[in-house]
Structure formats: structure tokens, C-alpha cells
Write an enzyme that holds these catalytic residues in place. Sequence first.
Site, PDB file in Angstrom:
ATOM      1  N   ASP A 130      33.766  41.403  54.601  1.00  0.00           N
ATOM      2  CA  ASP A 130      34.751  41.498  55.692  1.00  0.00           C
ATOM      3  C   ASP A 130      35.979  42.314  55.327  1.00  0.00           C
ATOM      4  OD1 ASP A 130      33.715  38.230  56.375  1.00  0.00           O
ATOM      5  OD2 ASP A 130      33.413  39.947  57.699  1.00  0.00           O
ATOM      6  N   HIS A 175      22.191  37.270  55.176  1.00  0.00           N
ATOM      7  CA  HIS A 175      22.835  36.935  53.899  1.00  0.00           C
ATOM      8  C   HIS A 175      22.413  35.551  53.429  1.00  0.00           C
ATOM      9  CE1 HIS A 175      26.193  37.468  50.868  1.00  0.00           C
ATOM     10  NE2 HIS A 175      25.479  38.570  50.836  1.00  0.00           N
ATOM     11  N   LEU A 210      43.837  35.457  50.846  1.00  0.00           N
ATOM     12  CA  LEU A 210      43.704  36.874  51.156  1.00  0.00           C
ATOM     13  C   LEU A 210      42.414  37.017  51.965  1.00  0.00           C
ATOM     14  CD1 LEU A 210      45.630  38.988  50.329  1.00  0.00           C
ATOM     15  CD2 LEU A 210      44.356  39.363  48.198  1.00  0.00           C
ATOM     16  N   HIS A 226      34.138  34.565  47.844  1.00  0.00           N
ATOM     17  CA  HIS A 226      32.785  34.324  48.354  1.00  0.00           C
ATOM     18  C   HIS A 226      32.169  33.161  47.605  1.00  0.00           C
ATOM     19  CE1 HIS A 226      28.711  35.099  49.782  1.00  0.00           C
ATOM     20  NE2 HIS A 226      29.287  35.833  50.708  1.00  0.00           N
TER      21      HIS A 226
HETATM   22  C1  SDX Z   1      31.500  35.847  54.998  1.00  0.00           C
HETATM   23  O1  SDX Z   1      28.269  32.799  52.866  1.00  0.00           O
HETATM   24  C2  SDX Z   1      28.123  34.022  53.168  1.00  0.00           C
HETATM   25  O2  SDX Z   1      27.213  34.708  52.690  1.00  0.00           O
HETATM   26  C3  SDX Z   1      29.158  34.573  54.133  1.00  0.00           C
HETATM   27  C4  SDX Z   1      29.067  36.066  54.400  1.00  0.00           C
HETATM   28  C5  SDX Z   1      27.796  36.432  55.148  1.00  0.00           C
HETATM   29  O3  SDX Z   1      27.401  37.613  55.075  1.00  0.00           O
HETATM   30  O4  SDX Z   1      27.302  35.560  55.898  1.00  0.00           O
HETATM   31  O5  SDX Z   1      29.135  36.800  53.198  1.00  0.00           O
HETATM   32  C6  SDX Z   1      30.218  36.529  55.310  1.00  0.00           C
HETATM   33  O6  SDX Z   1      31.823  34.860  55.614  1.00  0.00           O
HETATM   34  C7  SDX Z   1      32.357  36.376  53.898  1.00  0.00           C
HETATM   35  C8  SDX Z   1      33.627  35.491  53.621  1.00  0.00           C
HETATM   36  C9  SDX Z   1      34.684  35.823  54.653  1.00  0.00           C
HETATM   37  N1  SDX Z   1      35.819  34.878  54.547  1.00  0.00           N
HETATM   38  C10 SDX Z   1      36.988  35.292  54.048  1.00  0.00           C
HETATM   39  O7  SDX Z   1      37.215  36.413  53.607  1.00  0.00           O
HETATM   40  C11 SDX Z   1      38.088  34.225  54.118  1.00  0.00           C
HETATM   41  C12 SDX Z   1      38.792  34.106  52.768  1.00  0.00           C
HETATM   42  N2  SDX Z   1      37.871  33.609  51.814  1.00  0.00           N
HETATM   43  C13 SDX Z   1      37.877  32.223  51.448  1.00  0.00           C
HETATM   44  O8  SDX Z   1      38.328  31.330  52.388  1.00  0.00           O
HETATM   45  C14 SDX Z   1      36.764  31.768  50.523  1.00  0.00           C
HETATM   46  O9  SDX Z   1      36.653  32.690  49.536  1.00  0.00           O
HETATM   47  C15 SDX Z   1      35.406  31.497  51.141  1.00  0.00           C
HETATM   48  C16 SDX Z   1      35.485  30.574  52.299  1.00  0.00           C
HETATM   49  C17 SDX Z   1      34.760  32.773  51.554  1.00  0.00           C
HETATM   50  C18 SDX Z   1      34.529  30.848  50.065  1.00  0.00           C
HETATM   51  O10 SDX Z   1      35.135  29.698  49.737  1.00  0.00           O
HETATM   52  P1  SDX Z   1      34.483  28.561  48.787  1.00  0.00           P
HETATM   53  O11 SDX Z   1      33.317  29.080  48.040  1.00  0.00           O
HETATM   54  O12 SDX Z   1      34.306  27.333  49.587  1.00  0.00           O
HETATM   55  O13 SDX Z   1      35.649  28.368  47.723  1.00  0.00           O
HETATM   56  P2  SDX Z   1      36.941  27.521  47.988  1.00  0.00           P
HETATM   57  O14 SDX Z   1      37.448  27.722  49.393  1.00  0.00           O
HETATM   58  O15 SDX Z   1      36.682  26.136  47.531  1.00  0.00           O
HETATM   59  O16 SDX Z   1      37.969  28.244  46.981  1.00  0.00           O
HETATM   60  C19 SDX Z   1      37.855  28.016  45.567  1.00  0.00           C
HETATM   61  C20 SDX Z   1      39.215  28.385  45.002  1.00  0.00           C
HETATM   62  C21 SDX Z   1      40.353  27.707  45.757  1.00  0.00           C
HETATM   63  O17 SDX Z   1      41.436  27.537  44.846  1.00  0.00           O
HETATM   64  P3  SDX Z   1      41.718  26.032  44.287  1.00  0.00           P
HETATM   65  O18 SDX Z   1      41.894  25.134  45.503  1.00  0.00           O
HETATM   66  O19 SDX Z   1      40.473  25.669  43.477  1.00  0.00           O
HETATM   67  O20 SDX Z   1      42.950  26.217  43.458  1.00  0.00           O
HETATM   68  O21 SDX Z   1      39.427  29.789  45.153  1.00  0.00           O
HETATM   69  C22 SDX Z   1      40.559  30.012  45.985  1.00  0.00           C
HETATM   70  C23 SDX Z   1      40.779  28.720  46.766  1.00  0.00           C
HETATM   71  O22 SDX Z   1      42.135  28.602  47.154  1.00  0.00           O
HETATM   72  N3  SDX Z   1      40.242  31.099  46.916  1.00  0.00           N
HETATM   73  C24 SDX Z   1      41.116  32.010  47.338  1.00  0.00           C
HETATM   74  C25 SDX Z   1      40.392  32.848  48.212  1.00  0.00           C
HETATM   75  N4  SDX Z   1      39.129  32.427  48.290  1.00  0.00           N
HETATM   76  C26 SDX Z   1      39.035  31.347  47.490  1.00  0.00           C
HETATM   77  N5  SDX Z   1      42.441  32.181  47.076  1.00  0.00           N
HETATM   78  C27 SDX Z   1      43.037  33.223  47.709  1.00  0.00           C
HETATM   79  N6  SDX Z   1      42.417  34.077  48.555  1.00  0.00           N
HETATM   80  C28 SDX Z   1      41.096  33.920  48.842  1.00  0.00           C
HETATM   81  N7  SDX Z   1      40.494  34.747  49.689  1.00  0.00           N
END
Ligand code: SDX
Length: 370
Positions: free
Chosen positions: A307, A179, A248, A253
Site C-alpha cells: 500500500d 496474498h 506509518l 506486515h
Molecule cells: C495489506 O495480510 C496481508 O497479506 C495484507 C496485504 C494483502 O495483500 O492482502 O498485504 C495488504 O493490508 C498491507 C498492510 C496495510 N496496512 C498498513 O499499512 C497499516 C499500517 N500497518 C500496521 O498497522 C501493521 O503493520 C499491520 C496491521 C499491517 C500488521 O500488523 P501486525 O502483524 O498485527 O503487527 P502489530 O500491529 O501487532 O504490530 C507489531 C508492532 C507494534 O509495536 P508494539 O505494540 O509491539 O510496540 O509493530 C508496530 C506496532 O506498533 N508496528 C508499527 C507499524 N506496523 C507495526 N509501528 C509503526 N508503523 C507501522 N506501520
Amino acid sequence: MELRKGLEDIAIKETSITYIDGELGRLYYRGYSIFDLASFSNFEEVAYLLWYGKLPTRHELDDFKSRLAEERSISEDISTFVKRTAKFGNPMDILRTTVSMMGLEDRSEGDLIGKAIKMTAKIPTIISLIQRTRRNQEFVEPDPSLSHSENFLYMIRGERPSPSDTRVLDVSLMLHMDHEMNASTMACLVVASTLSDIYSSVVAGISALKGPLHGGANSEALKQFMEIETPDNVEKYVMNKLSSGQRLMGFGHRIYKTMDPRAKILKEYANQLSKNEEIKRLFEIANRVEEIGIKILGKRGIYPNVDFYSGLVFYAMGFDPDLFPTIFASARVIGWTAHVDEYLKDNKLIRPKAIYVGDLGKRYVPIEER
Ligand code: SDX
């Protein structure tokens, strides 16, 4: 000098391995759409494609398959270590340690891809031994006559899997192979850029992938569906989770601002596997979480990622939930090593900077005066 937290939107290298279209939700390995590869290809062929940059001829594929199959067995030391730790250790900690042991045992001057093939072939054997030991089941020796995914399920179950189950695992592993510049691949590159060894790089990748923000999210996503218990509880659960500032799991992403194409394919498999009552209920719950989650978060570009459904697929196939990140690693080791191989062709030590915001020129105070 500009501060870019999380290196957001910073390119660390050029690549011809993987292209992600985050706006349209598209993914390409070496120029081939993941949808085509999921429909027509297989684990060994896609591994070959990622490592060597082209689809193999029949002869090349047959050679490659036997090279992989020959490397599936693990040493006595690794087997003893896994049996000793499987009942209490975190599977990603066990995997990280056993890959490190492989590095100690591998005295060959072999090429990087040769070592990557060894790791790729042995990791499923380690994962199976962890699960079988925990369940007080006998270890199942790998069978070189079976394909990679068929053998993986055979070692987990102790019997030959159906062709349809083999296909589901084969495609699921393909979807996890690479990825682009995700956190764990970056971790591998940092280690490789110092000219350390490929086993050390992969240990760094496993360590990064373990985290719940990355590869650990698959078991967290399934845990959510289990906590919710029934589809009627979904709305309340999701609202409570989000209003208390929690995330959640399986949503969101850094690159995709629409549904992750891998989630679309895995959703179909999760549905196909929803045969027994428990899986059917969990799938219904997942569907409701997807629907409500998108309603609330979609407008901010936060959608299901790889995921979200992968845990349900792995669970339906008989894997213990805390093994899911190791299954992710068993496929991603191909992408990690392909990117290291590509980066080392034009290596540059990875060494960013930090913006200093502390004091300067302070007078040293002897301890008697503090
Ligand atoms: C993988 O990079 C890759 O390609 C990874 C992957 C791969 O194949 O290698 O695709 C695999 O890791 C997928 C992601 C799995 N992780 C999760 O499902 C965990 C939940 N997701 C998040 O923690 C988040 O979406 C990330 C870590 C995946 C991405 O985060 P970013 O790009 O650093 O964005 P961020 O954490 O700064 O969030 C931006 C905003 C925030 O709100 P504010 O502080 O600006 O108000 O979006 C919100 C976050 O709170 N947000 C979410 C959210 N994800 C982001 N709010 C609620 N639920 C979520 N899942």
C-alpha cells in the site's frame, strides 16, 4: 487450549495458490515468481492462472478474455443506485452493496468461477461510474474490444489510454490479485465454510478490505505524503507520528519482515509516472518517508508494504484517492474466489473457540433488588 490473537502463525488450510516468503520478500502465484509475471504476463492470463491453476493456451486465453469482456455491463438497478449514492457514499460501501445486488440479480446455477468472472468484469464498471458521476461526467459504456485494464482506464477517462498506462494498471492489478490468507480472504472463507453463496463471501471480503489496517491503507499512505507537503518536512512528520504512537501507513506486515516485493515493483511505476510537478513532489516525499521509516522501523522488520506506493500509482493514473481500496478489491476478488473454490473442495466449518475469563454460577437478582 492456546490463545493466538489475530490467529498469528496459525494455518487454516493448505494451498497451492500463493506462496509468500516473508523473510526474503518473495511472492509466487501458482509457483511463478511475481517478478516474472509482472514482466511477462497480463491481467487476464494471471486471473486464469489463479482460478484454473495453470497458464492458458492461446485458445484458452482468447476464450477467457471474451468471457470476461461480455460480462462488463451492469444492470439498470445497479447503475441507478450508483448514480444516486456516488456523491456522498464511501466507495467501498457502494461496492459492497452493488456486489450484494449482483448476487440478488444472478439467478444462474453457474459454477463459482463463472460468478467470480461476472463480479471481476463488473466491478471496474461500477468504480468508473462512481468517479464519473462525482465529476458530473457522462457514464462511459464498457468496450468489449478492449483488454480488462485498457477498458478500465477507458471508462474512467472517457478516452483510450496509452499502452504504457494500460501496462502500469495491468501489472498493478496483478500485484493485488492474491496474498494467501490475509484478513479479507479469511473473511471470505468463514462465510464460504457455512456453505453460503460466493456473492456473500465477496461482500464479506470487501467489508474486511475496507479497513485502514488492510486495503484502506493505500489512500491513507497517499494522504500522509500530501500532508507532509515538502521533502524537508518528512523527518519531523515521521518522528512526530511515531513518537505519538501512531503508525506509518503503508509500512509493516504480518508476514513480510523485509520490503514487500510488490512495493518494489510499484515504486518503479510510481517513478515512471512522476511526470507532472505534483506527482514528482509526492514521489520525492514518499522516497524520503521510505528511507527514514526504514531507518527507524527496519530493525524491527517493519518495511514498506504493497500500500505504500500503490496509492501514488493510482493517483497518477487519475483515480480519486478514496477509490483506491475499490481498485484493490477489483483485483483481490480473483484471489478471494480462488481460495474459496480451493477451500470448498475439502470444506470444514470455520469455528474457533474463546477462552472464558468471566464469572460463573451467578444468582439472578430481580430488578427490584438491583
Ligand atoms: C495489506 O495480510 C496481508 O497479506 C495484507 C496485504 C494483502 O495483500 O492482502 O498485504 C495488504 O493490508 C498491507 C498492510 C496495510 N496496512 C498498513 O499499512 C497499516 C499500517 N500497518 C500496521 O498497522 C501493521 O503493520 C499491520 C496491521 C499491517 C500488521 O500488523 P501486525 O502483524 O498485527 O503487527 P502489530 O500491529 O501487532 O504490530 C507489531 C508492532 C507494534 O509495536 P508494539 O505494540 O509491539 O510496540 O509493530 C508496530 C506496532 O506498533 N508496528 C508499527 C507499524 N506496523 C507495526 N509501528 C509503526 N508503523 C507501522 N506501520
